[in-house]
Design a protein around this motif. Structure first.
Motif, short mmCIF file in Angstrom:
data_model
loop_
_atom_site.label_atom_id
_atom_site.label_comp_id
_atom_site.label_asym_id
_atom_site.label_seq_id
_atom_site.Cartn_x
_atom_site.Cartn_y
_atom_site.Cartn_z
N LEU A 99 -7.53 -3.25 6.66
CA LEU A 99 -7.16 -2.09 5.85
C LEU A 99 -8.31 -1.36 5.71
O LEU A 99 -9.31 -1.87 5.50
CB LEU A 99 -6.29 -2.24 4.27
CG LEU A 99 -4.76 -2.36 4.40
CD1 LEU A 99 -4.33 -3.54 5.00
CD2 LEU A 99 -4.44 -2.63 2.91
N GLN B 106 -6.81 2.90 2.44
CA GLN B 106 -5.57 1.96 2.21
C GLN B 106 -5.33 1.02 1.23
O GLN B 106 -4.74 0.74 0.31
CB GLN B 106 -5.15 1.47 3.50
CG GLN B 106 -4.47 2.37 4.81
CD GLN B 106 -4.43 1.77 6.04
OE1 GLN B 106 -5.56 0.83 6.57
NE2 GLN B 106 -3.50 1.84 6.96
N ASN C 232 -0.37 4.11 0.39
CA ASN C 232 -1.02 5.23 1.43
C ASN C 232 -1.08 6.72 0.67
O ASN C 232 -0.05 7.25 0.66
CB ASN C 232 -0.31 5.41 2.89
CG ASN C 232 -0.26 4.24 3.60
OD1 ASN C 232 -1.45 3.65 3.69
ND2 ASN C 232 1.08 3.47 3.86
N SER D 24 0.81 -1.08 -0.03
CA SER D 24 -0.02 -0.06 0.18
C SER D 24 0.86 1.37 -0.01
O SER D 24 1.91 1.40 0.58
CB SER D 24 -0.75 0.09 1.27
OG SER D 24 -1.86 -1.07 0.97
#
Ligand SMILES: Cc1ncc(COP(=O)(O)O)c(C=O)c1O
Length: 386
Positions: free
Chosen positions: A342, A346, A302, A300
């Motif tokens: 998540l 995310q 972000n 990920s």
């Protein structure tokens, strides 16, 4: 280099191996017989069919008569779960319960959802933050109505490899069947139906450099299922329809040419990718470091969209996929990433990079250089990243 395609989407499908293609070719032209025909051309096809069955059975430590050829993983999962449920319904055993997990492939989850309409009770178990199922949760969920426990072996999104032996032991001890979807793991990590106490296993060819549209379902001797396709009674009456001999021969060849050296090579490149990606600020790995498929990386970023990263990478000639690849039409966050905790944000900032035996170190280096540039560029314009 940017003109050449770098294919890092091998969890979706793979390039057919030259040796597989060569093995298949005669079965389209000279050896085109129907395996049910009694004449010489038919017998030749039947021989190829049975030889392929032996190769696949041997690879998972099963007996050849326990292998049913299918059109792939989706059909295998449908046949296993619907077949077991319908058999229990017809035989009035009183059993209607299936245990599965929240991180299964859609061909298991949507089959379970459909079976609920027919009266099935389904338990969808949680997994931990790396995607592992706790065998104790399985044991707690088993009731006297449980037919089968279905757990994916190697996860297609985050690469988590479940401990099948532990799960198999729980199932045997509690006298319930154990099915595993091994489409992503087959030939990449150990799959031994006896050692791991597996009763049914779904396999396919196109994830391992074989052709698309062919697979197999292992069904342990003595287990009864109701077929979904009725007809001429092929494949022990469990899957009627003229067998796709070229594809089946190709599937067996793909299994035969797979090797432990390739796995080691992929593991090395996978780890190089993970280490390189984790050097980029604010990048997190989804799925475990150990017990992970040799070809899978999922991270990920972000605050930047995985979709945006993927399309910018394409400008560099690199094909990847987002965590939500299977649901890309709906833009829904991946159910697997949600299941490991998540947030939708995310999950939507994730990217799956899946390599193959053909991946080179040069490609990995080029990828790592390109992704840094892409992330930097996207973070500079992201309203969320600053
Ligand atoms: C884990 C898993 N199961 C099942 C399938 C479905 O297989 P097929 O494409 O052969 O129907 C796939 C492929 O996407 C998969 O990754």
């Amino acid at each position: 280099m940017s003109k050449k395609i770098i294919y890092f989407d091998n969890a979706s499908t793979t390039q057919v191996d030259e040796r597989v293609l060569k093995e298949m070719a005669p079965y389209f032209k000279e050896k085109y017989g129907n395996a049910s025909s009694k004449h010489a051309i038919g017998r030749e096809a039947k021989e190829a069919l049975e030889k392929s069955r032996e190769i696949i059975a041997k690879a998972i430590n099963a007996n050849p008569q326990e292998i049913i050829f299918t059109s792939g993983g989706t059909e295998g999962n449908n046949l296993a779960l619907k077949g077991l449920f319908l058999y229990n319904m017809e035989a009035k055993t009183g059993k209607n319960h299936i245990i599965t997990t929240k991180i299964e492939h859609d061909s298991v989850l949507n089959t379970c959802r459909w079976l609920e309409k027919l009266g099935a009770k389904i338990t969808y178990l949680d997994v931990d933050k790396e995607g592992f199922i706790n065998p104790k949760d399985i044991e707690r969920a088993i009731t006297e109505k449980t037919i089968v426990v279905s757990v994916i072996h190697g996860n297609n999104e985050i690469g988590t490899i479940q401990n099948l032996k532990e799960i198999g032991e729980v199932c045997r001890r509690n006298k319930v069947l154990f099915h595993t979807d091994a489409c992503q793991s087959f030939t990449k990590t150990e799959l031994d139906v006896k050692k791991q106490k597996i009763d049914l296993a779904t396999l396919n060819a196109h994830k391992i450099h074989g052709p698309k549209g062919v697979g197999a379902l292992y069904i342990k001797e003595g287990i009864k299922i109701t077929p979904l396709a009725h007809g001429g009674g092929h494949e022990k009456k469990l899957r009627s329809g003229t067998e796709n001999i070229p594809a089946i021969v190709g599937f067996a060849k793909a299994v035969e040419v797979s090797s432990p050296e390739e796995i080691k090579k992929m593991e090395k490149l996978r780890d190089k990718l993970i280490e390189g990606l984790l050097k980029i600020p604010d990048v997190t790995l989804n799925g475990p470091r150990k017990e992970r498929l040799c070809n899978n990386v999922n991270v990920s970023f972000n605050n930047i969209e995985g979709e945006a990263i993927g399309s910018m990478l394409e400008e560099f000639g690199i094909c990847t996929s987002t965590g939500s690849a299977c649901k890309s039409n709906t833009l829904e966050a991946s159910h697997v990433l949600k299941a490991i905790g998540l947030s939708a944000l995310q999950a939507n900032s994730s990217l799956r990079i899946s390599i193959s035996k053909y991946t080179t170190e040069k490609e990995v280096d080029y990828f790592l250089k390109s992704i840094s540039k892409v992330v930097e560029k996207l973070r500079a314009i992201s309203p969320l990243a600053n």
